[in-house]
Write an enzyme that holds these catalytic residues in place. Sequence first.
Site, mmCIF file in Angstrom:
data_model
loop_
_atom_site.group_PDB
_atom_site.id
_atom_site.type_symbol
_atom_site.label_atom_id
_atom_site.label_comp_id
_atom_site.label_asym_id
_atom_site.label_seq_id
_atom_site.Cartn_x
_atom_site.Cartn_y
_atom_site.Cartn_z
ATOM 1 N N SER A 1 0.910 -0.971 0.028
ATOM 2 C CA SER A 1 0.287 -0.068 -0.203
ATOM 3 C C SER A 1 0.539 1.234 0.282
ATOM 4 O O SER A 1 0.504 2.586 -0.113
ATOM 5 C CB SER A 1 -0.897 0.702 1.003
ATOM 6 O OG SER A 1 -1.949 -0.431 0.601
ATOM 7 N N LYS B 1 0.205 3.265 -3.245
ATOM 8 C CA LYS B 1 -0.619 3.997 -3.296
ATOM 9 C C LYS B 1 -0.373 5.121 -2.412
ATOM 10 O O LYS B 1 -0.950 6.848 -3.729
ATOM 11 C CB LYS B 1 -2.307 3.671 -2.052
ATOM 12 C CG LYS B 1 -2.528 2.491 -1.850
ATOM 13 C CD LYS B 1 -3.570 1.998 -1.045
ATOM 14 C CE LYS B 1 -4.632 0.703 -1.132
ATOM 15 N NZ LYS B 1 -3.727 0.261 -0.197
ATOM 16 N N TYR C 1 -3.313 -2.499 -10.175
ATOM 17 C CA TYR C 1 -3.898 -2.390 -8.894
ATOM 18 C C TYR C 1 -2.225 -3.212 -8.667
ATOM 19 O O TYR C 1 -1.758 -3.129 -7.361
ATOM 20 C CB TYR C 1 -4.964 -2.303 -8.651
ATOM 21 C CG TYR C 1 -5.091 -2.448 -6.691
ATOM 22 C CD1 TYR C 1 -4.581 -1.434 -6.012
ATOM 23 C CD2 TYR C 1 -4.691 -3.155 -6.393
ATOM 24 C CE1 TYR C 1 -4.501 -0.783 -5.045
ATOM 25 C CE2 TYR C 1 -5.160 -3.205 -4.632
ATOM 26 C CZ TYR C 1 -5.064 -2.525 -4.267
ATOM 27 O OH TYR C 1 -5.129 -2.075 -2.792
ATOM 28 N N TYR D 1 -4.803 3.698 7.637
ATOM 29 C CA TYR D 1 -5.597 3.211 8.207
ATOM 30 C C TYR D 1 -6.943 3.690 9.122
ATOM 31 O O TYR D 1 -7.078 4.091 10.279
ATOM 32 C CB TYR D 1 -6.381 1.421 8.203
ATOM 33 C CG TYR D 1 -5.218 0.592 6.817
ATOM 34 C CD1 TYR D 1 -5.301 1.316 5.402
ATOM 35 C CD2 TYR D 1 -3.902 0.719 7.133
ATOM 36 C CE1 TYR D 1 -4.507 1.478 4.427
ATOM 37 C CE2 TYR D 1 -3.351 0.339 6.115
ATOM 38 C CZ TYR D 1 -3.136 1.143 4.724
ATOM 39 O OH TYR D 1 -2.495 0.336 3.966
ATOM 40 N N VAL E 1 0.892 -3.530 3.306
ATOM 41 C CA VAL E 1 1.157 -5.175 4.307
ATOM 42 C C VAL E 1 2.168 -5.850 4.364
ATOM 43 O O VAL E 1 2.348 -6.715 4.452
ATOM 44 C CB VAL E 1 -0.119 -6.220 4.001
ATOM 45 C CG1 VAL E 1 -1.226 -5.191 4.819
ATOM 46 C CG2 VAL E 1 -0.113 -5.785 2.843
#
Length: 314
Positions: free
Chosen positions: A64, A67, A189, A242, A260
């Site tokens: 992530s 992102k 992705y 998060y 992760v």
Amino acid sequence: MHEPTALLAQIAAQVRPLLTHGDLPQYIPRLAQVKKAQFGMALATLDGREAVAGDADVPFSIQSISKLFALMLALERAGDTLWRRVGKEPSGMAFNELVQVDQERGATRNPFINAGALVVTDVLCSHFAQPELALLQALRSHSSDEAVDIDQAVFRSERDSCHRNAAIAHLLKSYERIDNDVEVVLDTYCRQCALTMSCRQIARNALALAASGDAVAEQGGRGLSAAQRQTVNALMLTCGTYNAAGDFAARIGLPLKSGVGGGIVAVMPGVGALCAWSPGLDAAGNSVAAGRAIELFAQQMGLSVLGSSKQHLT
Ligand code: GLN
């Protein structure tokens, strides 16, 4: 005053007992096989210095953290029109939350949860013929290192088991929030999540976000305005870890983005960027040892943007 290499070495020693803690992400089979007892840390400063400790040059799956880099590239390409497609609010939910997307009729809370990131990837798919290659090129260039790559085994492993992300992407498509073919967006992705980078390469890529004023051209040439950098940093602070973002803001008080794969990158506005990595994750999917290492660094340096006791590097 702190000498950065000595400080990182001291922190690496302090977090060593944590390297057995946490879990590996079982839902991505290839990542569930990674050796847990690894730790690296890299610092890149705006005045051009670097300091590293441990496995700082070992490539790992950025997951992530991609992102963040996808968002930066999409903002460079699409500009602030991007914010018509994705929000700027914390979700208070896990990164792969599905129900909230349906409840909010396909509106995505922020670019750092999977739903928002899928929309950002969709934007990249609309702007680039080969979006993952555009991202790869940008990351190599800002790392000054051609070794940044996509791990095909990790890509296949996640692509073959990304049922939840596929569900989110189809739900978004049903609300007409995704323009491109869902399979193409999922391919892209999963490839961006499978990027492998070292702590040093990640810190170099995040450095532009620490720049103050309009000094961005010298800081690696990222085409983001000061206002865009401020927005990205605000999102990292409020959404980058998060549903643990409030806890991290209190403990560390810096813009962060985790993955992760066990990496966490921190932006220290006006100072530089710091990346720590260790594979063992807590329940929210953030690395236990990397989180603690960044916390120790921020504490020692008085770096929290919410605190008031800044120290200086020698
Ligand atoms: N590839 C992972 C996923 O989409 C990334 C999640 C993460 O790093 N938090 O589920």
